[in-house]
Design an enzyme around this catalytic site. Structure first.
Site, PDB file in Angstrom:
ATOM      1  N   LYS A 289      34.469  -7.771  22.709  1.00 26.45           N
ATOM      2  CA  LYS A 289      35.056  -9.066  23.020  1.00 26.45           C
ATOM      3  C   LYS A 289      35.783  -9.600  21.788  1.00 26.45           C
ATOM      4  CE  LYS A 289      33.773 -13.137  25.723  1.00 26.45           C
ATOM      5  NZ  LYS A 289      32.653 -13.890  26.314  1.00 26.45           N
ATOM      6  N   GLU A 375      20.817 -18.036  38.079  1.00 28.55           N
ATOM      7  CA  GLU A 375      20.418 -19.409  38.352  1.00 28.55           C
ATOM      8  C   GLU A 375      19.271 -19.498  39.350  1.00 28.55           C
ATOM      9  OE1 GLU A 375      24.573 -19.439  36.817  1.00 28.55           O
ATOM     10  OE2 GLU A 375      23.556 -18.343  38.432  1.00 28.55           O
ATOM     11  N   ARG A 403      24.335 -22.346  42.943  1.00 26.05           N
ATOM     12  CA  ARG A 403      23.916 -20.971  43.205  1.00 26.05           C
ATOM     13  C   ARG A 403      22.403 -20.859  43.367  1.00 26.05           C
ATOM     14  NH1 ARG A 403      27.993 -17.292  40.917  1.00 26.05           N
ATOM     15  NH2 ARG A 403      26.389 -15.942  40.082  1.00 26.05           N
TER      16      ARG A 403
END
Length: 644
Positions: A289, A375, A403
């Site tokens: 990244k 979640e 969610r």
């Protein structure tokens, strides 16, 4: 302003089909130019940087090998799709990204045929790509009509349970489906859990150079000279403690790990898979990244979401504020409460920085839990902690708590467990647009029996609500607060426990009552001042609670004023609906009071600045004033005294 990079090859690419004129060496150069262009563009607009830099080579390779938009490339979360947008006809609009009327910071179907499936949340790509694959086969148009389905999912996103549900189904169906695991060891925060550890072991415990060389030619799809290398890779992977067998047991042919920044490897594997795959395939690509830009590579979040910045130094150009952010106020208040109560603990779902729990974690590492992008698990885990005698604070963005809603109902509310939900990013959030708008939590929480629902009008109120939630030990509670800085109010030394279900009156008046729930109170203050200057006596009140309601306050305001205006940064079905229900059952509506609920409109509002978004929602001070005038039956402030 830094000079624009030299991009002779990229200048010849408007759409992916233009890349067919390039050989492999030129594709490598194109990737370098695309990386430079991405850095240059984001430096001028701000936005997601690190994720896109990590997939530059993969983006070029995918579009060089596959035939989008006939082939469907589905980006999970899609905050990494800036390079993809640049080479799919949107380069000239990149200066508008995440701005009102401009490009979305995520994939968006109505924006381009090259975005076949929209995103913003994680772990959805494999399910969507499988849907494309099955639709293709059911319509009998393979390979001429709908083409291949390719899902690009990160190692953080693949920790979400939905990804495994999709892979299990894909393996069962056996459809030709290509999943690329973009393994950069860094989602927004360092990924946690067994899944991340397993991915790490794939290339840290084995001889990685051998793995890369073997994986470059791994799987039966590859040309005969490379079959022996593929066999060695498979045996090596299967010999690991967890290994690639996890994917193979789910029915996928596993290829990898490969170097996601080596164009030769990417092109060879993608071409082989496109030519020979006859079922579900998972390609495991190792990437970095922020690749190719030192300030992003060296940043703790790898340049995840940046303000405008100086390309040469990476220094961000953030405007400084004298007021603290709501997120930081929450974190500091929670630390303060935890210092007094060792039962308090905190849970986040892969967002420690975004929720402020990195601050809490530094002070109380053993009482801080980052469960990854999960979640549903976070909510039920918190319920288990509560049932076990702890006092859990579950800090999740409003839009992400959606969610885990079944778990909120089934595992928390029905059992009346004292889980405290700290709901960040409530209301409209600006540049991230509708996928991240916290529009629905008031409605979906206030309809649950026994749930206490609060909203902070300012940063001092947030401190009080953290203290209040800590004191609630007989059922679930939630408090919501917006993104960004507070109002700059005087802060108390310590949060005070509020009386449950009681609001407050800030200013008394006689004709119009403004009853705010949450952070629209600042705009309501401005509106009241305008009305008072022009002769309209106006009461200003802060509800504090959507559940339980302050019934005495609401009934008094309705009975003593000509007009009652309610304000909330939420959709229909929330605070205002609770108020209207009360007034209807008490028969107050027949008394002649005019009630005007001001809520978010029944539309998804595209990205812009928060103020511009609330302008679209008609919820800023001028619109509040207009509502009052309309309810009073006057055309303008100049006509007010005639009706008094």
């Amino acid at each position: 302003m830094a000079p624009r990079p030299d991009t002779p090859l990229l200048d010849r690419v408007t759409y992916p089909s233009d890349m067919r004129q390039f050989n492999d060496r030129e594709l490598k150069q194109l990737a370098d130019e695309l990386r430079a262009e991405t850095i240059s563009q984001v430096s001028q607009t701000g936005g997601h940087l690190g994720a896109g830099l990590g997939v530059v080579e993969l983006t070029v390779a995918l579009h060089a090998v596959f035939d989008a938009p006939r082939d469907k490339i589905v980006w999970d979360v899609s905050h990494q799709c800036y390079p993809h947008k640049i080479i799919t006809g949107r380069r000239d609009r990149m200066g508008t990204i995440r701005q009102g009327g401009g490009l979305s910071g995520f994939a968006k179907r109505k924006e381009s045929p090259y975005d076949p499936f929209g995103a913003g949340h994680s772990s959805t790509s494999i399910s969507a790509a499988l849907g494309f694959a099955v639709a293709r086969d059911l319509q009998g148009r393979c390979p001429e009509g709908l083409g291949d389905a390719v899902a690009v999912i990160g190692d953080g996103a693949i920790s979400g349970g939905m990804a495994y549900e999709a892979m299990n189904n894909a393996g069962h169906l056996g459809k030709r489906l290509i999943v690329i695991l973009n393994d950069n060891e860094m989602s927004i925060a360092p990924p946690t859990g067994a899944m991340s550890n397993y991915l790490s072991r794939l290339y840290t415990e084995g001889p990685f150079e051998e793995l890369k060389a073997a994986a470059k030619t791994a799987a039966s799809f590859l040309p005969p000279p490379f079959r022996e290398g593929a066999k060695r890779a498979k045996e090596l992977v299967k010999g690991m403690a967890v290994g690639g067998t996890l994917f193979e047991e789910l029915g996928f042919s596993y290829i990898g790990p490969i170097d996601g920044h080596d164009m030769d490897q990417l092109l060879a594997v993608l071409r082989a898979v496109k030519a020979r795959a006859d079922g579900p395939v998972l390609i495991h690509a190792i990437t970095k990244k922020g690749k190719g830009y030192a300030p992003a590579e060296g940043a703790p979040d790898k340049g995840h979401a940046r303000a405008k910045f100086d390309v040469a130094t990476g220094e961000q150009k953030k405007a400084k504020s004298n007021a603290p952010s709501y997120t930081k106020v929450f974190a500091s208040a929670l630390v303060q409460q935890a210092e007094m109560d060792e039962q308090i603990c905190a849970i986040t779902a892969a967002m420690p920085d975004g929720t402020g729990l990195d601050i809490f974690g530094e002070r109380f590492p053993k009482r801080t839990f980052d469960v990854g992008i999960a979640e549903q698990h976070a909510v039920t885990f918190a319920a288990g902690l509560a049932a076990g005698g702890m006092k859990p604070f579950c800090a999740i963005y409003s839009t992400f708590l959606q969610r885990g809603y079944d778990q909120v109902v089934h595992d928390v509310a029905i059992q009346r467990l004292p889980v405290r939900f700290a709901i960040d990013r409530a209301g409209l959030v600006g540049a991230d647009g509708p996928t991240h708008a916290g529009a629905y939590d008031i409605a979906y929480l206030a309809n649950l029996p026994g749930m206490v629902v609060m909203a902070a009008a300012d940063e001092a109120e947030l401190m009080h609500m953290v203290a209040t939630a800590a004191a609630i030990d007989d059922g679930p509670s939630a408090f919501r607060y917006p993104r960004g800085e507070g109002l700059g109010v005087d802060m108390p030394e310590r949060g005070q426990v509020l009386e449950i279900g009681k609001g407050r009156v800030l200013k008394e008046g006689t004709r119009v009552a403004l009853l705010s729930f949450g952070a629209r109170l600042g705009e309501a203050m401005i509106a009241r001042e305008e009305l008072e200057v022009k002769g309209i006596s106006t009461t200003l009140a802060d509800a504090r609670f959507a559940k339980p309601l302050d019934e005495d306050l609401i009934l008094r305001l309705a009975r003593e004023h000509e007009v009652l205006i309610t304000l909330e940064e939420g959709a229909v079905g929330g605070f205002s609906s609770q108020v209207m229900h009360l007034l209807a059952h008490q028969g107050v509506l027949e008394s002649g009071v005019k009630v005007r609920p001001m809520v978010l409109p029944d539309i998804f509002i595209d990205q812009a600045s928060p103020r511009e978004m609330y302008e679209v929602a008609a919820m800023n001070a001028p619109q509040i004033v207009a509502q009052a005038l309309d309810a009073l039956g006057v055309a303008s402030l100049g006509d007010v005294r005639d009706t008094a």
